[in-house]
Design a protein around this motif. Structure first.
Motif, PDB file in Angstrom:
ATOM      1  N   THR A  78     -31.983  57.729  14.461  1.00  0.00           N
ATOM      2  CA  THR A  78     -32.170  56.240  15.760  1.00  0.00           C
ATOM      3  C   THR A  78     -31.189  56.890  16.483  1.00  0.00           C
ATOM      4  O   THR A  78     -32.447  56.541  17.058  1.00  0.00           O
ATOM      5  CB  THR A  78     -31.697  55.240  14.186  1.00  0.00           C
ATOM      6  OG1 THR A  78     -32.463  54.425  13.298  1.00  0.00           O
ATOM      7  CG2 THR A  78     -32.713  53.749  15.353  1.00  0.00           C
ATOM      8  N   ALA A  97     -36.896  54.868  12.546  1.00  0.00           N
ATOM      9  CA  ALA A  97     -36.452  55.879  13.604  1.00  0.00           C
ATOM     10  C   ALA A  97     -37.340  56.015  14.485  1.00  0.00           C
ATOM     11  O   ALA A  97     -37.164  55.541  15.638  1.00  0.00           O
ATOM     12  CB  ALA A  97     -35.933  56.788  13.517  1.00  0.00           C
ATOM     13  N   ALA A 121     -33.805  57.392  19.188  1.00  0.00           N
ATOM     14  CA  ALA A 121     -33.380  56.211  20.914  1.00  0.00           C
ATOM     15  C   ALA A 121     -32.682  56.384  22.279  1.00  0.00           C
ATOM     16  O   ALA A 121     -33.882  56.823  23.167  1.00  0.00           O
ATOM     17  CB  ALA A 121     -32.522  55.278  21.553  1.00  0.00           C
ATOM     18  N   SER A 149     -28.785  56.374  10.732  1.00  0.00           N
ATOM     19  CA  SER A 149     -28.274  55.346  12.027  1.00  0.00           C
ATOM     20  C   SER A 149     -28.158  57.201  13.304  1.00  0.00           C
ATOM     21  O   SER A 149     -29.220  56.741  13.942  1.00  0.00           O
ATOM     22  CB  SER A 149     -27.359  55.700  12.106  1.00  0.00           C
ATOM     23  OG  SER A 149     -26.888  54.905  11.019  1.00  0.00           O
ATOM     24  N   VAL A 180     -38.204  53.009  15.465  1.00  0.00           N
ATOM     25  CA  VAL A 180     -37.279  51.750  17.103  1.00  0.00           C
ATOM     26  C   VAL A 180     -37.246  53.252  18.270  1.00  0.00           C
ATOM     27  O   VAL A 180     -37.316  52.694  19.475  1.00  0.00           O
ATOM     28  CB  VAL A 180     -36.046  51.889  15.902  1.00  0.00           C
ATOM     29  CG1 VAL A 180     -34.520  51.595  17.704  1.00  0.00           C
ATOM     30  CG2 VAL A 180     -35.825  51.428  15.689  1.00  0.00           C
ATOM     31  N   GLY A 181     -37.022  53.965  18.466  1.00  0.00           N
ATOM     32  CA  GLY A 181     -37.335  54.864  19.383  1.00  0.00           C
ATOM     33  C   GLY A 181     -38.407  55.049  20.109  1.00  0.00           C
ATOM     34  O   GLY A 181     -38.423  55.616  21.569  1.00  0.00           O
ATOM     35  N   CYS A 236     -36.184  57.050   6.548  1.00  0.00           N
ATOM     36  CA  CYS A 236     -35.571  56.596   7.193  1.00  0.00           C
ATOM     37  C   CYS A 236     -36.666  57.287   8.876  1.00  0.00           C
ATOM     38  O   CYS A 236     -36.421  56.688   9.355  1.00  0.00           O
ATOM     39  CB  CYS A 236     -34.177  56.574   7.084  1.00  0.00           C
ATOM     40  SG  CYS A 236     -33.696  58.666   7.044  1.00  0.00           S
TER      41      CYS A 236
END
Length: 137
Positions: A19, A70, A23, A16, A73-74, A66
């Motif tokens: 990520t 990430a 982001a 998390s 997503v970013g 992970c």
């Protein structure tokens, strides 16, 4: 999970944070550097290293898993798609394909760091398991 002097994160927390960091970095790259994917890629490498260093020993295998998630997503703010959801989705897929080198490099960084940490942990456990007395035959 905290230890004296150092902080080790569980897999969900480290993923998390990676990520969220990527982001936020992508948003900053979008505002400051006109959405430069190279700046985002350079930012991705230290995030991979920090993620692999901060995850706890029981979750080492999750570090190389992970960080690509990430990255995906970013990259949404950097991709710069237009035309609604379909255009944005195509821009993200295109950006992932064009900048796969950064993705592979970051995953390799996280994998190497996690592997070295695991090997050192196994060596320490083996050293502790050896008998203290003279060798038995």
């Amino acid at each position: 999970m905290c230890q004296l002097g150092s902080v080790l994160l569980v897999a969900e927390t480290s993923g998390s944070l990676a990520t969220a960091g990527l982001a936020g970095g992508a948003l900053a790259a979008g505002l400051l550097f006109d959405g430069s994917p190279a700046v985002y890629g350079v930012l991705f490498l230290p995030v991979c290293a920090v993620t692999a260093l901060w995850v706890r020993a029981a979750d080492l295998v999750t570090a190389p898993i992970c960080v690509p998630i990430a990255f995906a997503v970013g990259i949404v703010p950097v991709a710069g798609g237009t035309g609604g959801f379909g255009g944005q989705a195509m821009a993200v897929v295109t950006a992932l394909a064009l900048h796969a080198g950064w993705l592979y490099a970051g995953t390799l960084v996280a994998g190497v760091i996690a592997s070295v940490r695991k090997l050192r942990l196994m060596g320490r456990r083996r050293a502790l398991a050896k008998p203290a007395g003279p060798a038995r035959r």
